[in-house]
Design a protein around this motif. Structure first.
Motif, short mmCIF file in Angstrom:
data_model
loop_
_atom_site.label_atom_id
_atom_site.label_comp_id
_atom_site.label_asym_id
_atom_site.label_seq_id
_atom_site.Cartn_x
_atom_site.Cartn_y
_atom_site.Cartn_z
N GLY A 30 0.83 -1.19 0.05
CA GLY A 30 0.22 0.03 -0.15
C GLY A 30 0.90 1.18 -0.20
N TYR A 31 0.16 2.30 -0.55
CA TYR A 31 1.01 3.59 -0.59
C TYR A 31 -0.23 4.72 -0.43
CZ TYR A 31 3.44 7.66 -2.38
OH TYR A 31 3.95 8.86 -2.39
N SER A 32 0.17 5.88 0.30
CA SER A 32 -0.82 6.65 0.39
C SER A 32 -0.03 8.32 0.52
CB SER A 32 -1.74 6.55 1.47
OG SER A 32 -0.92 6.86 2.80
N TYR A 33 -0.55 9.06 -0.03
CA TYR A 33 0.18 10.49 0.07
C TYR A 33 -1.02 11.48 0.60
CZ TYR A 33 2.31 14.95 -1.67
OH TYR A 33 2.92 15.95 -1.75
N GLU A 34 -0.56 12.24 1.32
CA GLU A 34 -1.73 13.34 1.78
C GLU A 34 -0.97 14.75 1.89
OE1 GLU A 34 -4.46 14.24 5.67
OE2 GLU A 34 -3.63 12.25 5.12
N LYS A 35 -1.32 15.75 1.37
CA LYS A 35 -0.97 17.16 1.52
C LYS A 35 -1.89 18.19 2.05
CE LYS A 35 1.75 20.98 -0.77
NZ LYS A 35 2.06 21.38 -2.19
N ILE A 36 -1.57 19.02 3.35
CA ILE A 36 -2.54 19.68 3.62
C ILE A 36 -1.68 21.03 3.74
CG2 ILE A 36 -4.18 20.22 5.83
CD1 ILE A 36 -4.32 17.22 6.20
N GLY A 37 -2.03 22.06 3.23
CA GLY A 37 -1.14 23.24 3.37
C GLY A 37 0.33 22.84 2.84
N VAL A 69 6.55 5.90 7.36
CA VAL A 69 5.83 6.97 7.32
C VAL A 69 6.85 8.09 7.38
CG1 VAL A 69 4.28 8.44 8.69
CG2 VAL A 69 4.19 5.89 8.54
N LYS A 70 6.60 9.13 6.37
CA LYS A 70 7.20 10.54 6.15
C LYS A 70 6.45 11.54 6.30
CE LYS A 70 10.63 8.62 2.90
NZ LYS A 70 11.26 8.89 1.67
N THR A 71 6.76 12.44 7.29
CA THR A 71 6.01 13.64 7.52
C THR A 71 6.87 14.79 7.52
OG1 THR A 71 4.55 12.59 8.95
CG2 THR A 71 4.31 14.74 9.07
N THR A 72 6.35 15.95 6.70
CA THR A 72 7.17 17.02 6.65
C THR A 72 7.57 17.66 8.09
OG1 THR A 72 5.81 17.80 4.57
CG2 THR A 72 7.30 19.61 5.88
N GLY A 73 8.82 17.77 8.29
CA GLY A 73 9.41 18.63 9.35
C GLY A 73 9.67 17.56 10.54
#
Length: 176
Positions: A30-37, A69-73
């Protein structure tokens, strides 16, 4: 890249409803990508399973999962699961079978070195296409997990997600 990922998902998802004495191989990708701002969340998961059908309707085996899991910052988080599963399947006809997987095991995450347990119950439908190849469909299940980290309070989750998720896969039965 997206076509390759789709091909991998299609070829490796879930395990087949099989005959007594057969080995079952499968899993999920599975792969997912989410961008909020400006914040981005990227998630990749590989979850293999290997089982042996010891009776006409019963299969038992081992399952695992590796998730990044990679999250900005934030630092990249890795999650691991290893456990066992048992499957009960009921053939409805030569083409259709229904089954339920019950899995449980150990899990850990690199975030704060947390460790814990998980359990899940997932009902599904198998459609036999030809010579042991088939399609598997599930629409969620019941999930429980807990994690205890070094500096974090204990986390416990209970989920009832019927209709919130949809999984489809191709599977193959390997007779001994």
């Amino acid at each position: 890249m997206k076509k390759l990922l789709l091909a991998v998902v299609f070829l490796t998802t879930t395990i087949v409803s099989a005959q007594k004495g057969s080995v079952l191989l499968g899993g999920n990708v599975g792969y997912s990508y989410e961008k909020i701002g400006e914040s981005k969340l990227e998630n990749f998961e590989f979850s293999p399973k290997v089982g042996y059908q010891f009776a006409d309707k019963w299969t038992a085996g081992v399952e695992g999962s590796i998730m990044n899991v990679k999250t900005t910052g934030l630092d990249k988080t890795e999650k691991y699961k290893i456990g066992g599963f048992v499957r009960y399947s009921v053939p409805l006809s030569e083409i259709f079978s229904v089954f339920a997987d019950l899995g449980a095991g150990y899990q850990s995450t690199s975030l704060n070195d947390a460790k814990g347990m998980y359990a899940n119950l997932t009902p599904a439908l198998f459609i036999n296409m030809k010579r042991g190849f088939g399609l598997n469909f599930s629409i969620g299940g019941i999930n429980y997990d807990n994690l205890d980290g070094k500096n974090d309070p204990r986390q416990e989750r209970l989920g009832f997600d019927f209709g919130k998720t949809f999984n489809i896969g191709v599977s193959k039965n390997f007779a001994l």
